[in-house]
Write an enzyme that holds these catalytic residues in place. Structure first.
Site, PDB file in Angstrom:
ATOM      1  CE1 TYR A  18      -3.976   1.539  -0.519  1.00 14.65           C
ATOM      2  CE2 TYR A  18      -3.158   2.531   1.816  1.00 14.65           C
ATOM      3  CZ  TYR A  18      -4.352   2.873   0.796  1.00 14.65           C
ATOM      4  OH  TYR A  18      -5.340   3.285   0.728  1.00 14.65           O
ATOM      5  N   GLY A 210      -6.713   2.803  -9.561  1.00 16.47           N
ATOM      6  CA  GLY A 210      -6.473   1.298  -9.004  1.00 16.47           C
ATOM      7  C   GLY A 210      -6.382   0.412  -9.634  1.00 16.47           C
ATOM      8  CG  MET A 212      -9.389  -3.418  -8.955  1.00 14.80           C
ATOM      9  SD  MET A 212      -9.722  -4.176  -7.221  1.00 14.80           S
ATOM     10  CE  MET A 212     -10.196  -5.405  -6.955  1.00 14.80           C
ATOM     11  CE  LYS A 294     -16.178  -1.575  -0.318  1.00 16.05           C
ATOM     12  NZ  LYS A 294     -15.187  -1.890  -0.853  1.00 16.05           N
TER      13      LYS A 294
HETATM   14  N1  LIG Z   1      -6.301   5.246  -5.178  1.00 14.28           N
HETATM   15  C1  LIG Z   1      -7.273   5.454  -4.165  1.00 14.28           C
HETATM   16  O1  LIG Z   1      -6.808   7.169  -3.639  1.00 14.28           O
HETATM   17  C2  LIG Z   1      -7.693   4.492  -4.504  1.00 14.28           C
HETATM   18  C3  LIG Z   1      -9.160   5.252  -2.898  1.00 14.28           C
HETATM   19  C4  LIG Z   1      -9.707   3.588  -3.441  1.00 14.28           C
HETATM   20  C5  LIG Z   1      -9.720   2.769  -3.873  1.00 14.28           C
HETATM   21  N2  LIG Z   1      -9.116   2.305  -4.639  1.00 14.28           N
HETATM   22  C6  LIG Z   1      -8.799   1.674  -5.919  1.00 14.28           C
HETATM   23  O2  LIG Z   1      -9.560   1.824  -6.501  1.00 14.28           O
HETATM   24  C7  LIG Z   1     -10.131   0.229  -6.414  1.00 14.28           C
HETATM   25  C8  LIG Z   1     -11.453  -0.371  -5.878  1.00 14.28           C
HETATM   26  O3  LIG Z   1     -11.913  -0.089  -4.706  1.00 14.28           O
HETATM   27  P1  LIG Z   1     -13.068  -0.677  -4.247  1.00 14.28           P
HETATM   28  O4  LIG Z   1     -13.079  -0.459  -2.847  1.00 14.28           O
HETATM   29  O5  LIG Z   1     -14.758   0.647  -4.668  1.00 14.28           O
HETATM   30  O6  LIG Z   1     -13.594  -2.430  -4.436  1.00 14.28           O
HETATM   31  P2  LIG Z   1     -14.530  -2.994  -4.527  1.00 14.28           P
HETATM   32  O7  LIG Z   1     -16.387  -2.319  -4.411  1.00 14.28           O
HETATM   33  O8  LIG Z   1     -13.998  -4.476  -3.939  1.00 14.28           O
HETATM   34  O9  LIG Z   1     -14.913  -3.580  -6.194  1.00 14.28           O
HETATM   35  C9  LIG Z   1     -13.936  -3.720  -6.924  1.00 14.28           C
HETATM   36  C10 LIG Z   1     -13.962  -3.937  -7.885  1.00 14.28           C
HETATM   37  O10 LIG Z   1     -12.754  -3.986  -9.271  1.00 14.28           O
HETATM   38  C11 LIG Z   1     -12.842  -5.495  -9.881  1.00 14.28           C
HETATM   39  N3  LIG Z   1     -12.361  -6.654 -10.224  1.00 14.28           N
HETATM   40  C12 LIG Z   1     -12.079  -7.425  -9.060  1.00 14.28           C
HETATM   41  N4  LIG Z   1     -10.920  -7.856 -10.045  1.00 14.28           N
HETATM   42  C13 LIG Z   1     -10.847  -7.265 -11.332  1.00 14.28           C
HETATM   43  C14 LIG Z   1     -10.094  -7.687 -12.517  1.00 14.28           C
HETATM   44  N5  LIG Z   1      -9.084  -8.941 -12.426  1.00 14.28           N
HETATM   45  N6  LIG Z   1     -10.294  -7.026 -13.237  1.00 14.28           N
HETATM   46  C15 LIG Z   1     -11.218  -6.313 -13.636  1.00 14.28           C
HETATM   47  N7  LIG Z   1     -11.915  -5.977 -12.233  1.00 14.28           N
HETATM   48  C16 LIG Z   1     -11.967  -6.504 -11.785  1.00 14.28           C
HETATM   49  C17 LIG Z   1     -14.553  -6.052  -9.170  1.00 14.28           C
HETATM   50  O11 LIG Z   1     -15.724  -5.704 -10.609  1.00 14.28           O
HETATM   51  P3  LIG Z   1     -16.456  -7.233 -10.861  1.00 14.28           P
HETATM   52  O12 LIG Z   1     -17.461  -7.052  -9.925  1.00 14.28           O
HETATM   53  O13 LIG Z   1     -16.191  -7.552 -12.044  1.00 14.28           O
HETATM   54  O14 LIG Z   1     -15.276  -8.026  -9.983  1.00 14.28           O
HETATM   55  C18 LIG Z   1     -15.411  -4.610  -8.827  1.00 14.28           C
HETATM   56  O15 LIG Z   1     -15.287  -3.545  -9.619  1.00 14.28           O
HETATM   57  C19 LIG Z   1      -9.203  -1.180  -6.107  1.00 14.28           C
HETATM   58  O16 LIG Z   1      -8.396  -1.039  -6.698  1.00 14.28           O
HETATM   59  C20 LIG Z   1      -8.596   0.032  -4.456  1.00 14.28           C
HETATM   60  O17 LIG Z   1      -7.792  -0.425  -4.396  1.00 14.28           O
HETATM   61  C21 LIG Z   1      -8.107   3.583  -4.910  1.00 14.28           C
END
Ligand SMILES: NC(=O)c1ccc[n+]([C@@H]2O[C@H](COP(=O)([O-])OP(=O)(O)OC[C@H]3O[C@@H](n4cnc5c(N)ncnc54)[C@H](OP(=O)(O)O)[C@@H]3O)[C@@H](O)[C@H]2O)c1
Length: 299
Positions: A18, A210, A212, A294
Site C-alpha cells: 500500500y 486502482g 484491479m 462489499k
Molecule cells: N487511489 C485511491 O485513492 C483509491 C481509493 C479507494 C480505492 N482505490 C482502489 O480502487 C479500486 C476499487 O476499490 P473499491 O473498494 O471500490 O473496490 P470494490 O468495491 O471491492 O470492487 C472491486 C472492483 O474491482 C473489479 N475487479 C476485481 N477483480 C478484477 C480484475 N481482475 N479485473 C478487472 N476488474 C476487477 C470488480 O469488478 P467485478 O465485479 O467484475 O469483479 C469491482 O468493480 C481498488 O484497486 C482500490 O485499491 C484507490
C-alpha cells in the site's frame, strides 16, 4: 468501532503493497465508523456518543476499541445509515476528489470510468449525477449482466456497457452522439484503461486510482502525441496527508458527502454485514470476483 469494510486497499496494506505502511505490529483496516465512549478533559471537538471516522489512513479499523488523539478522528452525523457512515471516508472521498480536482467539469460534461460497479465507481456515478454530469460506465462481462446494468442505471449511471459491448459498432455509434468525455477514471488498468483512452476527448485527462486487473496501464503513443491526453494518478491517502496540516478541506468534503448521503443521493455500496467474529469468511468473500458486494465487519 461500530463497523468497518474490507477494501482492496486494506488487503494491499496487509500484503505490504500500500501507499503507506503502518509500523508493525498493526491492526488492519483503513475505513470505518466508531462511536465515542470516553473523552479526555482537554478534548473540545468530540463528545460522548458522537460518530467518528479516522482522519487518516492506517488507523486500524478492524477492532472493537481504540484510544487515540482527538485529531485522529472526524465527526459525522449519527443519523447517517450505519453502512453509509462506515464506507464514506475512502471510496466516496476518492470519487469526490477525482471529479473535482483534475479538470474543470460543468453540468452536461461527460466522464467515463471502468470498474463502475466498484464502491468507488458507484460513488462516481452518484456524485456525477448530483453534479449534472453524464457518466459512461464500463463493467466486466459476467453472468446476469443486465441485472447489474439496471442497478447502476437506477443509481444514476447514464450509460452502462460491458467491456465487450464498448467495442461493438452500435455502441460506438451511441457514444459518437455524446460529448466526448473530458475525464476518464481508471480502476482497472491493462486493456480496459486503453479503451478508456480511445474514448477520451482531445486534451482530456485519465486518472488512474486502482489496478484491479494487475496489468500495467497501456498508453497508445498517439494518445499522448496527437491527442495531448494527460495521464495522472490519484491516492486519497496521499491527499489526506497533504491536507492534514489543515483539516478543513477534508471536513468540507465530508460535510458535502454526508449531506448527499442524508438526502439519499449517495447510498452505500451493496454490503454484506458480517459479525466481526466471522472475519475469516469475510476476508475470503472479499477476494472473490463478480461479488458486487462489499464485506463490512460489524462490531
Ligand atoms: N487511489 C485511491 O485513492 C483509491 C481509493 C479507494 C480505492 N482505490 C482502489 O480502487 C479500486 C476499487 O476499490 P473499491 O473498494 O471500490 O473496490 P470494490 O468495491 O471491492 O470492487 C472491486 C472492483 O474491482 C473489479 N475487479 C476485481 N477483480 C478484477 C480484475 N481482475 N479485473 C478487472 N476488474 C476487477 C470488480 O469488478 P467485478 O465485479 O467484475 O469483479 C469491482 O468493480 C481498488 O484497486 C482500490 O485499491 C484507490
Amino acid at each position: 468501532m461500530l463497523a468497518a469494510p474490507i477494501n482492496p486497499g486494506d488487503i494491499n496494506m496487509v500484503q505490504g503493497k500500500y501507499v503507506v505502511q503502518p509500523p508493525l505490529p498493526a491492526v488492519g483496516g483503513n475505513e470505518g465508523v466508531g462511536q465515542v465512549e470516553e473523552v479526555g478533559s482537554k478534548v473540545t471537538t468530540l463528545k460522548l456518543g458522537d460518530w467518528v471516522l479516522p482522519s487518516d489512513s492506517g488507523f486500524g479499523t478492524w477492532r472493537t476499541r481504540a484510544v487515540c488523539p482527538e485529531a485522529a478522528l472526524l465527526r459525522v452525523p449519527s443519523e447517517l445509515p450505519l453502512l453509509s457512515a462506515a464506507t464514506i471516508g475512502m471510496n466516496p472521498a476518492s470519487a469526490y476528489r477525482m471529479l473535482h480536482d483534475f479538470t474543470m467539469l460543468s453540468p452536461g460534461d461527460t466522464v467515463i470510468q471502468n470498474g463502475a460497479n466498484s464502491a468507488v465507481g458507484q460513488a462516481v456515478i452518484q456524485i456525477a449525477a448530483s453534479l449534472g454530469l453524464v457518466s459512461i460506465n464500463i463493467i466486466r462481462d459476467r453472468p446476469e449482466l443486465s441485472k447489474l446494468v439496471a442497478k447502476l442505471k437506477a443509481m444514476g449511471g447514464d450509460f452502462v456497457f460491458s467491456e465487450v459491448e464498448l467495442r461493438r459498432p452500435d455502441v460506438r455509434e451511441v457514444l459518437k452522439k455524446l460529448c466526448k468525455p473530458r475525464l476518464a477514471l481508471n480502476c482497472v488498468g491493462g486493456k480496459s484503461a486503453t479503451e478508456l483512452l480511445r474514448n477520451l476527448e482531445r486534451h482530456g485527462t485519465m486518472v488512474t486510482y486502482g489496478g484491479m486487473s494487475m496489468q500495467p496501464v497501456i498508453i497508445p503513443t498517439s494518445a499522448l502525441i496527437f491527442n495531448d491526453i494527460k495521464i495522472v494518478g490519484f491516492s486519497v491517502t496521499r491527499w489526506k496527508r497533504h491536507h492534514s496540516h489543515d483539516g478543513s478541506a477534508y471536513k468540507r468534503m465530508l460535510t458535502e458527502l454526508c449531506s448527499l448521503a442524508r438526502s439519499g443521493k449517495l447510498t452505500a455500496p451493496a454490503c454484506a454485514e458480517v459479525p466481526f467474529r466471522d472475519f475469516r469468511a469475510a476476508l475470503e468473500a472479499a477476494a472473490k470476483p463478480f461479488a458486487s458486494e462489499k464485506q463490512v465487519l460489524v462490531m
